[in-house]
Design an enzyme around this catalytic site. Structure first.
Site, short mmCIF file in Angstrom:
data_model
loop_
_atom_site.label_atom_id
_atom_site.label_comp_id
_atom_site.label_asym_id
_atom_site.label_seq_id
_atom_site.Cartn_x
_atom_site.Cartn_y
_atom_site.Cartn_z
N ASP A 28 0.85 -1.20 0.00
CA ASP A 28 0.00 0.00 0.00
C ASP A 28 0.88 1.24 0.00
O ASP A 28 1.80 1.34 0.81
CB ASP A 28 -0.85 0.06 1.28
CG ASP A 28 -2.12 -0.76 1.17
OD1 ASP A 28 -2.31 -1.43 0.15
OD2 ASP A 28 -2.93 -0.70 2.12
N LYS A 85 -7.77 1.06 -5.26
CA LYS A 85 -9.00 0.56 -4.62
C LYS A 85 -10.21 1.38 -5.01
O LYS A 85 -10.14 2.61 -5.13
CB LYS A 85 -8.86 0.65 -3.09
CG LYS A 85 -7.90 -0.38 -2.49
CD LYS A 85 -7.91 -0.26 -0.98
CE LYS A 85 -6.78 -1.02 -0.32
NZ LYS A 85 -6.90 -2.47 -0.43
N GLY A 218 -3.50 -7.22 7.99
CA GLY A 218 -2.86 -7.40 9.29
C GLY A 218 -1.41 -7.85 9.25
O GLY A 218 -0.80 -8.10 10.28
N GLY A 239 -0.40 -3.61 3.97
CA GLY A 239 -1.04 -2.30 3.98
C GLY A 239 -0.28 -1.34 4.85
O GLY A 239 0.76 -0.83 4.47
#
Lengths: 298, 187
Positions: A28, A85, A218, A239
């Site tokens: 990300d 996204k 996570g 992320g």
């Protein structure tokens, strides 16, 4: 020029790109500078978004698709594929991302859903889609709608791997169960999974999903990445785990190393040393059910 | 060489496993390799499709450049898409380091991004071009086995072969390209 194969005996061109991303780390990024750090660290692709999940979680409110300029700047700054996204069900955001020409669209529960009943009909698009799933039924519904790649949902922005592990194990277990299900029982299995019969049958034959399955949600350390890969994920999405850590470039490189050699504890050990502090984590039980991103979508 | 040649697919990242059925159907043994010890055990290499930038970083990170270079002097090598970029002599868009096994110039992502990815017929075999590079120039001693839109997409020079497309993603086993590579390997 055609995206359709003449013989039909070729892996779909959309899934073909996912095949190229296997064994890697997708990071990300919110700026072109971060994208550059990701590429230099060995990321196989970047995911452009306005804020990383942990900031979205903190800020609350409505999280939307990134501003187009930001996605374009990121596309110009790196030569690896760029994903972006859009909100669940927000096909107009997806149309904008297709017009920009990103390489993959993530119809993502990290953003605030735009439609609580229907996901995007992904067959309508030339751009491939990745979607999240918590279990086999959900994965097959998304594939039925045209997703070319799946990932676990995990619980984004928590730095807590427990939900990604739960989803990987759940999907693995349900696939294993199908492989020993009698053909006469498959329609009922499809009904119980709430998934298309033809896909359920295909999973029984293949013993795996018909598209690659990556892990997300996570992952915060090299060991987290190695864990997901050993549980059968074919690539990991990271992320907040990189740019919310103490030293993003170090963490990025270390997670890449651990992903490549996930089956070699000595290399994962080396990768885990001298990293500084990982992103702050959140215990899942402290997040109210309504605030859990994994519960978005169906 | 053992009765069945062992084809090592460089498994740092990318489309590794789809080669298995093709290699076996063409009479070889498939092995995914990522360490110097594993490189020693194979008769030939496939540098698979994936991201060439990422593969280069990983080769640097794990200090594999010299080891691979030495292996490539002795053994046949087939580079596919990202792999063809790694074995070209000259790389553009952007310029990057390469092993220079085949005297050719190659331009990365020359057709464009994923929207331009598509299927094409190469010598009667249905294949995929995915964010593919374009071979813009080849030396006189390079054999061009196939072209698409006037540009070489399948080339050979001695023990080295390159394709800018992906025969491994086609499900008719083995692909003519895997058969050809096994022929090169068997001498």
């Amino acid at each position: 020029m055609t995206q359709k194969s003449k013989t039909g005996n070729v892996i779909n061109i959309k899934t073909g790109l996912a095949e190229m991303l296997k064994g890697g780390v997708i990071m990300d990024v919110v700026t072109a500078d971060q994208a550059k750090i990701a590429e230099d660290s060995g990321a196989v692709a970047v995911m452009a978004l306005e804020r990383v999940p942990s900031d979205i979680r903190k800020a609350g409110g409505v999280a939307r698709m990134s501003p187009p300029e930001l996605v374009e700047q990121i596309m110009q700054s790196v030569s690896i594929p760029v994903m972006a996204k859009c909100r669940i069900g927000h096909f107009a955001e997806a149309q904008i991302l297709e017009a920009i020409g990103v390489d993959y669209i993530d119809e993502s529960e990290v953003l605030t859903p735009a439609d609580e009943d229907f996901h995007i009909n992904k067959h309508d698009f030339k751009i491939p889609f990745v979607c999240g799933a918590k279990n086999l039924g959900e994965a097959l519904r998304r594939i039925g709608e045209g997703a070319a790649l799946m990932r676990t949902k995990g619980e984004p922005g928590t730095g807590n791997i427990v939900e990604a592990v739960r989803h990987l194990r759940e999907i693995n277990m349900e696939i294993k169960k199908l492989t020993v299900t009698d053909d006469a029982e498959l329609m009922t299995a499809a009904k119980n999974l709430a998934a298309p019969y033809e896909l359920v049958k295909l999973v029984k034959e293949l013993g795996k999903l018909p598209v690659p399955n990556f892990a997300a949600g996570g992952i915060a350390t090299p060991a987290d990445a190695a864990l997901c890969m050993q549980l059968g994920a074919e690539t990991v999405f990271v992320g907040s785990g990189i740019f919310k850590s103490e030293n993003p470039a170090n963490f990025a490189k270390a997670i890449v190393k651990a992903t490549t050699h996930f089956d070699n504890p000595k290399i994962v050990l080396e990768a885990s040393k001298g990293l500084g502090t990982a992103m702050p984590g959140i215990e899942i039980g402290t997040i109210e059910t309504t605030m859990r991103m994994a519960n978005r979508g169906w | 060489m053992a009765s069945k040649p062992i084809i090592g697919v460089l498994a740092l990242q990318g489309a590794v496993e789809p080669h298995k059925k093709h290699i076996e159907a063409a009479g070889g043994e498939f092995r995914a390799v990522k360490t110097p010890e594993q490189f020693e055990t194979v008769d030939a290499f496939i540098l698979p499709g994936g991201e060439s930038t990422t593969m280069l970083k990983l080769i640097e990170t794990f200090d594999l450049w010299d080891v691979l270079k030495k292996q490539f002097v002795e053994k046949p090598v087939w580079g596919i898409c990202a792999g063809s970029i790694l074995i070209a002599e000259n790389v553009t868009n952007p310029a990057q380091k390469s092993f220079g096994l085949i005297p050719m110039s190659i331009e990365r992502n020359a057709y464009g991004r994923q929207l331009e990815s598509h299927h094409v017929d190469i010598n009667g075999y249905d294949v995929s071009l995915i964010r593919a590079p374009v071979i813009s120039k080849v030396a006189n001693d390079v054999t061009v086995k196939a072209t698409y839109e006037g540009k070489p997409v399948w080339v050979e020079k001695g023990r080295y072969m390159a394709t800018t497309f992906h025969p491994e993603l086609t499900l008719d086993f083995p692909s003519p390209m895997h058969r050809e590579f096994l022929k090169i390997v068997s001498g």
